[in-house]
Design a protein around this motif. Structure first.
Motif, PDB file in Angstrom:
ATOM      1  N   LEU A 187       0.805  -1.211   0.000  1.00  0.00           N
ATOM      2  CA  LEU A 187       0.000   0.000   0.000  1.00  0.00           C
ATOM      3  C   LEU A 187       0.843   1.269   0.000  1.00  0.00           C
ATOM      4  N   VAL A 188       1.986   1.258   0.669  1.00  0.00           N
ATOM      5  CA  VAL A 188       2.837   2.453   0.669  1.00  0.00           C
ATOM      6  C   VAL A 188       3.636   2.546  -0.623  1.00  0.00           C
ATOM      7  N   SER A 189       3.877   1.412  -1.286  1.00  0.00           N
ATOM      8  CA  SER A 189       4.565   1.451  -2.578  1.00  0.00           C
ATOM      9  C   SER A 189       3.698   2.094  -3.651  1.00  0.00           C
ATOM     10  N   VAL A 190       2.380   2.003  -3.505  1.00  0.00           N
ATOM     11  CA  VAL A 190       1.482   2.584  -4.509  1.00  0.00           C
ATOM     12  C   VAL A 190       1.718   4.083  -4.667  1.00  0.00           C
ATOM     13  N   PRO A 191       1.651   4.913  -3.601  1.00  0.00           N
ATOM     14  CA  PRO A 191       1.928   6.344  -3.799  1.00  0.00           C
ATOM     15  C   PRO A 191       3.380   6.635  -4.148  1.00  0.00           C
ATOM     16  N   LEU A 192       4.313   5.782  -3.732  1.00  0.00           N
ATOM     17  CA  LEU A 192       5.712   6.001  -4.121  1.00  0.00           C
ATOM     18  C   LEU A 192       5.881   5.867  -5.630  1.00  0.00           C
ATOM     19  N   ILE A 193       5.158   4.931  -6.237  1.00  0.00           N
ATOM     20  CA  ILE A 193       5.205   4.771  -7.687  1.00  0.00           C
ATOM     21  C   ILE A 193       4.409   5.879  -8.369  1.00  0.00           C
ATOM     22  N   MET A 194       3.219   6.173  -7.838  1.00  0.00           N
ATOM     23  CA  MET A 194       2.339   7.153  -8.468  1.00  0.00           C
ATOM     24  C   MET A 194       2.877   8.567  -8.375  1.00  0.00           C
ATOM     25  N   PHE A 195       3.380   8.965  -7.196  1.00  0.00           N
ATOM     26  CA  PHE A 195       3.669  10.373  -6.939  1.00  0.00           C
ATOM     27  C   PHE A 195       5.158  10.685  -6.781  1.00  0.00           C
ATOM     28  N   SER A 196       5.936   9.715  -6.273  1.00  0.00           N
ATOM     29  CA  SER A 196       7.355   9.981  -6.045  1.00  0.00           C
ATOM     30  C   SER A 196       8.228   9.614  -7.238  1.00  0.00           C
ATOM     31  N   GLY A 197       7.624   9.004  -8.262  1.00  0.00           N
ATOM     32  CA  GLY A 197       8.366   8.695  -9.482  1.00  0.00           C
ATOM     33  C   GLY A 197       9.353   7.558  -9.345  1.00  0.00           C
ATOM     34  N   LEU A 198       9.164   6.684  -8.366  1.00  0.00           N
ATOM     35  CA  LEU A 198      10.088   5.568  -8.175  1.00  0.00           C
ATOM     36  C   LEU A 198       9.659   4.368  -9.006  1.00  0.00           C
ATOM     37  N   GLY A 199      10.648   3.536  -9.362  1.00  0.00           N
ATOM     38  CA  GLY A 199      10.351   2.276 -10.010  1.00  0.00           C
ATOM     39  C   GLY A 199       9.899   1.248  -8.997  1.00  0.00           C
ATOM     40  N   ILE A 200       9.499   0.098  -9.493  1.00  0.00           N
ATOM     41  CA  ILE A 200       8.950  -0.933  -8.629  1.00  0.00           C
ATOM     42  C   ILE A 200       9.971  -1.387  -7.591  1.00  0.00           C
ATOM     43  N   SER A 201      11.227  -1.552  -7.977  1.00  0.00           N
ATOM     44  CA  SER A 201      12.247  -2.037  -7.046  1.00  0.00           C
ATOM     45  C   SER A 201      12.532  -1.021  -5.942  1.00  0.00           C
ATOM     46  N   ASP A 202      12.764   0.236  -6.332  1.00  0.00           N
ATOM     47  CA  ASP A 202      13.057   1.277  -5.343  1.00  0.00           C
ATOM     48  C   ASP A 202      11.860   1.529  -4.429  1.00  0.00           C
ATOM     49  N   ALA A 203      10.649   1.472  -4.999  1.00  0.00           N
ATOM     50  CA  ALA A 203       9.456   1.718  -4.190  1.00  0.00           C
ATOM     51  C   ALA A 203       9.299   0.651  -3.112  1.00  0.00           C
ATOM     52  N   VAL A 204       9.520  -0.601  -3.478  1.00  0.00           N
ATOM     53  CA  VAL A 204       9.386  -1.691  -2.501  1.00  0.00           C
ATOM     54  C   VAL A 204      10.467  -1.575  -1.423  1.00  0.00           C
ATOM     55  N   LYS A 205      11.691  -1.259  -1.822  1.00  0.00           N
ATOM     56  CA  LYS A 205      12.777  -1.123  -0.849  1.00  0.00           C
ATOM     57  C   LYS A 205      12.484  -0.005   0.144  1.00  0.00           C
ATOM     58  N   ARG A 206      12.039   1.133  -0.366  1.00  0.00           N
ATOM     59  CA  ARG A 206      11.825   2.274   0.513  1.00  0.00           C
ATOM     60  C   ARG A 206      10.582   2.096   1.372  1.00  0.00           C
ATOM     61  N   SER A 207       9.555   1.459   0.828  1.00  0.00           N
ATOM     62  CA  SER A 207       8.375   1.200   1.654  1.00  0.00           C
ATOM     63  C   SER A 207       8.692   0.179   2.742  1.00  0.00           C
ATOM     64  N   LEU A 208       9.560  -0.795   2.434  1.00  0.00           N
ATOM     65  CA  LEU A 208       9.983  -1.747   3.462  1.00  0.00           C
ATOM     66  C   LEU A 208      10.785  -1.039   4.544  1.00  0.00           C
ATOM     67  N   GLY A 209      11.687  -0.147   4.121  1.00  0.00           N
ATOM     68  CA  GLY A 209      12.457   0.611   5.102  1.00  0.00           C
ATOM     69  C   GLY A 209      11.576   1.492   5.971  1.00  0.00           C
ATOM     70  N   ALA A 210      10.564   2.111   5.353  1.00  0.00           N
ATOM     71  CA  ALA A 210       9.658   2.971   6.121  1.00  0.00           C
ATOM     72  C   ALA A 210       8.816   2.158   7.098  1.00  0.00           C
ATOM     73  N   SER A 211       8.430   0.941   6.699  1.00  0.00           N
ATOM     74  CA  SER A 211       7.627   0.099   7.589  1.00  0.00           C
ATOM     75  C   SER A 211       8.423  -0.354   8.805  1.00  0.00           C
ATOM     76  N   LEU A 212       9.740  -0.402   8.697  1.00  0.00           N
ATOM     77  CA  LEU A 212      10.583  -0.731   9.846  1.00  0.00           C
ATOM     78  C   LEU A 212      10.918   0.526  10.660  1.00  0.00           C
ATOM     79  N   TRP A 213      11.210   1.618   9.962  1.00  0.00           N
ATOM     80  CA  TRP A 213      11.621   2.853  10.626  1.00  0.00           C
ATOM     81  C   TRP A 213      10.471   3.492  11.391  1.00  0.00           C
ATOM     82  N   ASN A 214       9.254   3.338  10.858  1.00  0.00           N
ATOM     83  CA  ASN A 214       8.062   3.901  11.499  1.00  0.00           C
ATOM     84  C   ASN A 214       7.115   2.788  11.954  1.00  0.00           C
TER      85      ASN A 214
END
Length: 307
Positions: A187-214
């Motif tokens: 669910l957090v990868s969806v706006p990262l792809i839609m609005f942050s301009g990230l690709g599928i790989s970067d979006a998943v990595k950053r959403s995983l990091g955010a789910s641990l950090w927050n």
């Protein structure tokens, strides 16, 4: 340059949910219309892919039945992230007071975001397979055969022993981890792809990091959302029984139509609040200042509920 992952306080989880509930004050026709259109499209996909089951109900084999159901579920899993991206797009445009309509649900197609969003469905399937493998190991080799015997016994009225897992605590932990990370990452990868301009790989990595950090704020928002869903779901169930009884006084079909309308309204509101919560989580954790709404009345007073 990638956007930094912000560490947000625990209470922000409640603020995301409250702001999502207040979304009805910003262009409700577009937001709730898009959510209702999402339900209709998803239902149409499932209807089309399960049509062979209805056409050949008397002659279809069990293998064909299972393969058709698997194909229908796979299609729905691939289409759903694209539709969620479209709904978040409508929410974002409405939040920024830009003109938007319900049919902008299909914006991911116009913006060429449909393919990476659909691939999120494959990631969710992969996570489900990993979780299933861990569950098979944690429950033991005889658990599922005993579970099937119990299910068949329940259907035929035969009492059987309830199967027990070899490592029950591990089973609970695996299920909790799967539900948390599959939901948070997808669910957090969806706006990262839609609005942050990230690709599928970067979006998943950053959403995983955010789910641990927050972890705290994400879990707090999830618990509040699930608690609210349980309470409202119970109220809707009671209301549906009342509507069925009242409508049946006129005609059975009227009672059924009233219940269908009630569940359509509930499903629409459920989707808006869920996507709104994820959108505000993305905006709080990842987005820059220009992603803030142009009229921040709700943001300035996040504890305020609108009708």
């Amino acid at each position: 340059m990638s956007q930094p992952i912000r560490k947000v306080p625990l209470t922000h989880g409640a603020q995301w949910l409250i702001r999502a509930i207040n979304l009805g004050t910003r262009n409700p026709r577009a937001i709730f219309g898009a959510a209702l259109l999402l339900i209709a499209v998803l239902y149409l996909v499932l209807y089309l892919f399960t049509m062979p089951l209805r056409l050949g109900a008397d002659s279809i084999s069990m293998d064909s039945f299972i393969s058709t159901l698997v194909l229908a579920v796979l299609a729905a899993v691939l289409v759903l992230p694209v539709l969620l991206g479209g709904l978040m797009h409508v929410i974002r445009e409405a939040e920024n007071n830009r003109p938007v309509r319900a049919r902008d649900l299909f914006a991911p197609l116009r913006l060429h975001k449909a393919l990476p969003l659909a691939l999120l469905g494959l990631i969710q399937i992969a996570l489900a397979l990993i979780c299933g493998s861990l569950l098979l190991w944690a429950t033991g080799p005889d658990f599922w055969s005993q579970y099937q015997d119990m299910a068949r016994g329940a259907i035929t009225g035969r009492i059987t022993n309830v199967p027990s897992a070899e490592q029950p605590m591990l089973v609970i932990l695996v299920q909790l981890a799967y539900y948390y990370f599959s939901t948070a990452v997808v669910l957090v990868s969806v706006p990262l792809i839609m609005f942050s301009g990230l690709g599928i790989s970067d979006a998943v990595k950053r959403s995983l990091g955010a789910s641990l950090w927050n972890l705290g704020s994400y879990l707090f928002a999830a618990m509040l959302f699930m608690f609210g869903a349980m309470i409202t779901g119970l109220l809707v169930s009671v209301a549906s029984l009342l509507l069925m009884q009242l409508g049946s006084l006129l005609a059975p079909t009227i009672g059924q139509l009233l219940v269908m309308a009630l569940f359509a309204v509930y499903g629409t509101a459920f989707l808006v609040v869920m996507c709104g919560t994820c959108y505000f989580a993305w905006r709080d954790v990842f987005a820059q200042d220009e992603d803030a709404p142009t009229t921040p009345a709700a943001a300035a007073n996040p504890g305020h509920f609108e009708a």
